[in-house]
Design a protein around this motif. Structure first.
Motif, PDB file in Angstrom:
ATOM      1  N   GLN A 398       0.825  -1.212   0.000  1.00 43.99           N
ATOM      2  CA  GLN A 398       0.000   0.000   0.000  1.00 43.99           C
ATOM      3  C   GLN A 398       0.860   1.263   0.000  1.00 43.99           C
ATOM      4  OE1 GLN A 398      -3.236   0.335  -0.323  1.00 43.99           O
ATOM      5  NE2 GLN A 398      -3.952  -1.759  -0.037  1.00 43.99           N
ATOM      6  N   MET A 399       2.002   1.216   0.687  1.00 49.30           N
ATOM      7  CA  MET A 399       2.887   2.379   0.719  1.00 49.30           C
ATOM      8  C   MET A 399       3.305   2.796  -0.692  1.00 49.30           C
ATOM      9  SD  MET A 399       5.448   1.433   3.843  1.00 49.30           S
ATOM     10  CE  MET A 399       4.977   1.537   5.560  1.00 49.30           C
ATOM     11  N   GLY A 400       3.645   1.815  -1.532  1.00 49.74           N
ATOM     12  CA  GLY A 400       4.025   2.135  -2.900  1.00 49.74           C
ATOM     13  C   GLY A 400       2.897   2.772  -3.676  1.00 49.74           C
ATOM     14  N   ASN A 401       1.693   2.222  -3.535  1.00 49.85           N
ATOM     15  CA  ASN A 401       0.535   2.803  -4.215  1.00 49.85           C
ATOM     16  C   ASN A 401       0.237   4.212  -3.716  1.00 49.85           C
ATOM     17  OD1 ASN A 401      -0.079   0.753  -6.006  1.00 49.85           O
ATOM     18  ND2 ASN A 401      -1.558  -0.242  -4.653  1.00 49.85           N
ATOM     19  N   ILE A 402       0.375   4.425  -2.411  1.00 46.91           N
ATOM     20  CA  ILE A 402       0.077   5.747  -1.846  1.00 46.91           C
ATOM     21  C   ILE A 402       1.090   6.780  -2.318  1.00 46.91           C
ATOM     22  CG2 ILE A 402      -0.034   7.054   0.327  1.00 46.91           C
ATOM     23  CD1 ILE A 402      -1.220   4.489   1.605  1.00 46.91           C
ATOM     24  N   SER A 403       2.357   6.397  -2.423  1.00 47.44           N
ATOM     25  CA  SER A 403       3.357   7.320  -2.955  1.00 47.44           C
ATOM     26  C   SER A 403       3.005   7.722  -4.382  1.00 47.44           C
ATOM     27  CB  SER A 403       4.743   6.672  -2.910  1.00 47.44           C
ATOM     28  OG  SER A 403       5.706   7.502  -3.532  1.00 47.44           O
ATOM     29  N   LEU A 404       2.606   6.745  -5.191  1.00 48.75           N
ATOM     30  CA  LEU A 404       2.219   7.048  -6.571  1.00 48.75           C
ATOM     31  C   LEU A 404       1.011   7.974  -6.615  1.00 48.75           C
ATOM     32  CD1 LEU A 404       2.474   6.343  -9.682  1.00 48.75           C
ATOM     33  CD2 LEU A 404       0.616   4.730  -9.227  1.00 48.75           C
ATOM     34  N   ARG A 405      -0.029   7.646  -5.870  1.00 48.88           N
ATOM     35  CA  ARG A 405      -1.274   8.406  -5.944  1.00 48.88           C
ATOM     36  C   ARG A 405      -1.127   9.811  -5.379  1.00 48.88           C
ATOM     37  NH1 ARG A 405      -6.186   4.955  -3.749  1.00 48.88           N
ATOM     38  NH2 ARG A 405      -7.342   6.467  -5.026  1.00 48.88           N
ATOM     39  N   SER A 406      -0.282   9.962  -4.367  1.00 47.29           N
ATOM     40  CA  SER A 406      -0.087  11.287  -3.776  1.00 47.29           C
ATOM     41  C   SER A 406       0.909  12.122  -4.564  1.00 47.29           C
ATOM     42  CB  SER A 406       0.392  11.156  -2.329  1.00 47.29           C
ATOM     43  OG  SER A 406       1.693  10.581  -2.280  1.00 47.29           O
ATOM     44  N   GLY A 407       1.711  11.478  -5.413  1.00 48.85           N
ATOM     45  CA  GLY A 407       2.737  12.178  -6.165  1.00 48.85           C
ATOM     46  C   GLY A 407       3.885  12.651  -5.300  1.00 48.85           C
ATOM     47  N   LYS A 408       4.113  11.964  -4.167  1.00 52.70           N
ATOM     48  CA  LYS A 408       5.129  12.422  -3.215  1.00 52.70           C
ATOM     49  C   LYS A 408       6.078  11.294  -2.832  1.00 52.70           C
ATOM     50  CE  LYS A 408       2.089  15.813  -0.935  1.00 52.70           C
ATOM     51  NZ  LYS A 408       1.516  16.250   0.370  1.00 52.70           N
ATOM     52  N   ARG A 409       7.325  11.693  -2.574  1.00 56.43           N
ATOM     53  CA  ARG A 409       8.210  10.781  -1.857  1.00 56.43           C
ATOM     54  C   ARG A 409       7.842  10.891  -0.388  1.00 56.43           C
ATOM     55  NH1 ARG A 409      14.890  10.637  -1.404  1.00 56.43           N
ATOM     56  NH2 ARG A 409      14.925   9.033   0.253  1.00 56.43           N
ATOM     57  N   LEU A 410       7.572   9.746   0.238  1.00 52.76           N
ATOM     58  CA  LEU A 410       7.031   9.743   1.587  1.00 52.76           C
ATOM     59  C   LEU A 410       8.012   9.150   2.584  1.00 52.76           C
ATOM     60  CD1 LEU A 410       3.457   8.436   0.701  1.00 52.76           C
ATOM     61  CD2 LEU A 410       4.114  10.802   1.192  1.00 52.76           C
ATOM     62  N   SER A 411       8.018   9.690   3.787  1.00 47.55           N
ATOM     63  CA  SER A 411       8.786   9.140   4.899  1.00 47.55           C
ATOM     64  C   SER A 411       7.818   8.471   5.868  1.00 47.55           C
ATOM     65  CB  SER A 411       9.569  10.240   5.616  1.00 47.55           C
ATOM     66  OG  SER A 411      10.542  10.805   4.754  1.00 47.55           O
ATOM     67  N   TRP A 412       8.251   7.348   6.448  1.00 47.77           N
ATOM     68  CA  TRP A 412       7.394   6.568   7.335  1.00 47.77           C
ATOM     69  C   TRP A 412       7.841   6.728   8.781  1.00 47.77           C
ATOM     70  CZ3 TRP A 412       2.830   4.434   7.141  1.00 47.77           C
ATOM     71  CH2 TRP A 412       2.444   3.470   8.071  1.00 47.77           C
ATOM     72  N   ASP A 413       6.885   7.025   9.654  1.00 50.63           N
ATOM     73  CA  ASP A 413       7.136   7.140  11.085  1.00 50.63           C
ATOM     74  C   ASP A 413       6.696   5.835  11.741  1.00 50.63           C
ATOM     75  OD1 ASP A 413       7.050   7.638  13.836  1.00 50.63           O
ATOM     76  OD2 ASP A 413       6.480   9.740  13.570  1.00 50.63           O
ATOM     77  N   LYS A 414       7.650   4.985  12.099  1.00 47.94           N
ATOM     78  CA  LYS A 414       7.302   3.666  12.613  1.00 47.94           C
ATOM     79  C   LYS A 414       6.702   3.718  14.009  1.00 47.94           C
ATOM     80  CE  LYS A 414      12.023   2.691  14.269  1.00 47.94           C
ATOM     81  NZ  LYS A 414      13.197   1.780  14.135  1.00 47.94           N
ATOM     82  N   VAL A 415       6.937   4.814  14.742  1.00 46.55           N
ATOM     83  CA  VAL A 415       6.367   4.948  16.085  1.00 46.55           C
ATOM     84  C   VAL A 415       4.899   5.374  15.996  1.00 46.55           C
ATOM     85  CG1 VAL A 415       6.512   6.140  18.293  1.00 46.55           C
ATOM     86  CG2 VAL A 415       8.616   5.443  17.106  1.00 46.55           C
ATOM     87  N   ALA A 416       4.640   6.422  15.237  1.00 48.08           N
ATOM     88  CA  ALA A 416       3.263   6.891  15.048  1.00 48.08           C
ATOM     89  C   ALA A 416       2.490   5.996  14.086  1.00 48.08           C
ATOM     90  CB  ALA A 416       3.267   8.326  14.527  1.00 48.08           C
ATOM     91  N   PHE A 417       3.195   5.145  13.350  1.00 45.37           N
ATOM     92  CA  PHE A 417       2.632   4.249  12.347  1.00 45.37           C
ATOM     93  C   PHE A 417       1.826   5.040  11.313  1.00 45.37           C
ATOM     94  CE2 PHE A 417       0.843   0.317  10.643  1.00 45.37           C
ATOM     95  CZ  PHE A 417       1.947  -0.507  10.733  1.00 45.37           C
TER      96      PHE A 417
END
Length: 449
Positions: A398-417
């Motif tokens: 899902q992360m890959g799809n969300i990056s594509l759909r948002s048009g953004k390079r995304l950073s993941w916060d593993k604590v806040a999830f």
């Protein structure tokens, strides 16, 4: 499952020194020939057009497993499967049929539920099944959003049910052997993992006019929590995969199988960042929303993982239409459903090359046998792909799809999830439910433990 059945099976397991359980990746040793009818496993299957039927067929191969209920929103599919069962000389007079899965869950003698519906139904049916006291085999991807995956993990934990994700490659010997080799260190430092899926046969449906649903189809029930839209035959049955309302395209369809082994081989959890590019380049004149061409880059500590998919093309990396390549300093291990091999780096002095190892077993049959054995033993740790594992890779996809759909390079916060982007979290972490359905908010703000 009746209490006397569970007691009997647990006592039998103890007396046999655990012989009831499936060996790590071998043949089932346990026979049900002397087990009374009241100590057998009764199965109900929901969604029977594709993998749901394949899963049920695998379950029926196991002694002591009885089909007692079938459910599908398409009466034509339901009638076909009843005929298929009759052709197998199965007494269908004892099998109840439903168009509404909730009625099946009310059937008291159903012990196990197999979920083979379109993806957008997986979460609600799995959660409701757990609440009803059923054990569950749920097709992949387990959830159609990150929020659904979290709710499914929480439901399994709350109701303490056996839940297996249908990622059956986890039950094939050659996949396990390949990962063992990767983790032996013989490849040297692995800097890149490439995961690809090139599917030349896959084509979306044609652009056709909306129409009335076919006779026998409960289209309102098929939509369930998805937005109300007019019926269109090119969004229905197999082609649901190519629309965001119901699924995530090839990334979540095949990606969860293949990304799973990329992550397993590297003992990786969640990436630090994700960037994806793609579009509908192969079939611009056909009916699809999800990308037929996609490349996603996942950044982990110490290595990168690259996902690459293309519909309409078979000639993927290393001459294979799908696979996982672990690229190390000493060599590259290439793995797919056909087998695996190690290609030595030319300058390496370690001599790690390994000839091609062919597949030797049936992963789906092994996977279903593992599930049924754990239903009997209640030893959750023996599941090959518990809900946590299925949710893990579904979230990464899902992360890959969300990056594509948002048009953004995304950073993941593993604590806040969540992503370090509030707008993206608001829009994409959990899908909006419609038509009176609600996803239970079963998790806390903390990352899943």
């Amino acid at each position: 499952m009746k209490s006397n059945r569970r007691t009997f099976l647990q006592q039998s397991s103890t007396l046999a020194g655990g012989a009831i359980l499936l060996p790590a990746f071998g043949v089932r040793p346990f026979s049900f020939s002397n087990v009374s009818p009241s100590d057998q496993i009764n199965v109900g299957a929901i969604g029977l057009n594709g993998m749901g039927w394949a899963d049920l067929s695998a379950a029926m191969k196991l002694p002591g497993v009885n089909v007692v209920a079938l459910c599908d929103v398409d009466r034509n599919v339901l009638d076909k499967r009843m005929k298929d069962l009759a052709d197998k000389k199965i007494d269908t007079s004892r099998i109840k049929t439903y168009g509404d899965y909730r009625k099946l869950l009310e059937q008291k003698d159903v012990d196990v539920v197999i979920i083979g519906t379109p993806d957008h139904w997986h979460a609600l049916i799995m959660i409701d099944a757990c609440m009803a006291g059923k054990d569950v085999y749920v097709e992949k991807p387990v959830g159609n959003s990150i929020g659904e995956c979290r709710a499914m993990m929480a439901a399994q934990k709350k109701y303490n049910r056996v839940v297996q994700s249908g990622q059956w490659q986890r039950s094939q010997q050659h996949f396990k052997d390949a990962v063992d080799f990767v983790q032996s260190g013989q490849l040297g430092n692995i800097r890149t993992v490439k995961v690809w899926c090139y599917q030349g046969w896959m084509r979306p449906g044609a652009v056709v006019a909306d129409s009335a649903p076919p006779p026998g189809v409960d289209y309102k029930m098929w939509l369930g929590p998805a937005p109300i839209r007019p019926f269109n035959s090119s969004r229905f049955h197999f082609n649901f995969r190519w629309f965001w309302d119901y699924a995530g395209g090839l990334m979540t369809d095949w990606g969860v199988h293949l990304l799973d082994y990329g992550l397993l081989g590297m003992k990786a959890q969640y990436p630090k960042s994700i960037a994806a590019l793609g579009g509908n380049f192969a079939y611009p004149d056909l009916y699809e929303e999800t990308p037929d061409t996609l490349t996603a880059l996942y950044e982990f500590d110490g290595f990168n993982l690259v996902w690459d998919h293309a519909m309409g093309i078979d000639n993927g990396s290393y001459g294979r239409d799908h696979g996982i390549a672990y690229i190390g300093n000493n060599g590259t291990l290439v793995l797919n459903r056909g087998g695996w091999e190690v290609i030595e780096e030319r300058q390496s002095k370690n001599k790690v090359s390994k000839p091609f190892v062919k597949v030797s077993d049936n992963g789906l049959d092994n996977h279903m046998a593992n599930f049924i054995d754990v239903v009997k033993s209640r030893k959750m740790e023996d599941l090959r792909c518990p809900i946590e594992a299925g949710a893990h890779v579904a979230i990464v996809a899902q992360m890959g799809n969300i990056s594509l759909r948002s048009g953004k390079r995304l950073s993941w916060d593993k604590v806040a999830f969540g992503f370090n982007d509030g707008d993206v979290n608001e829009k994409y972490l959990t899908k909006e439910y419609h038509n009176g359905y609600q996803l239970p908010a079963m998790w806390t703000a903390r990352a899943p433990g």
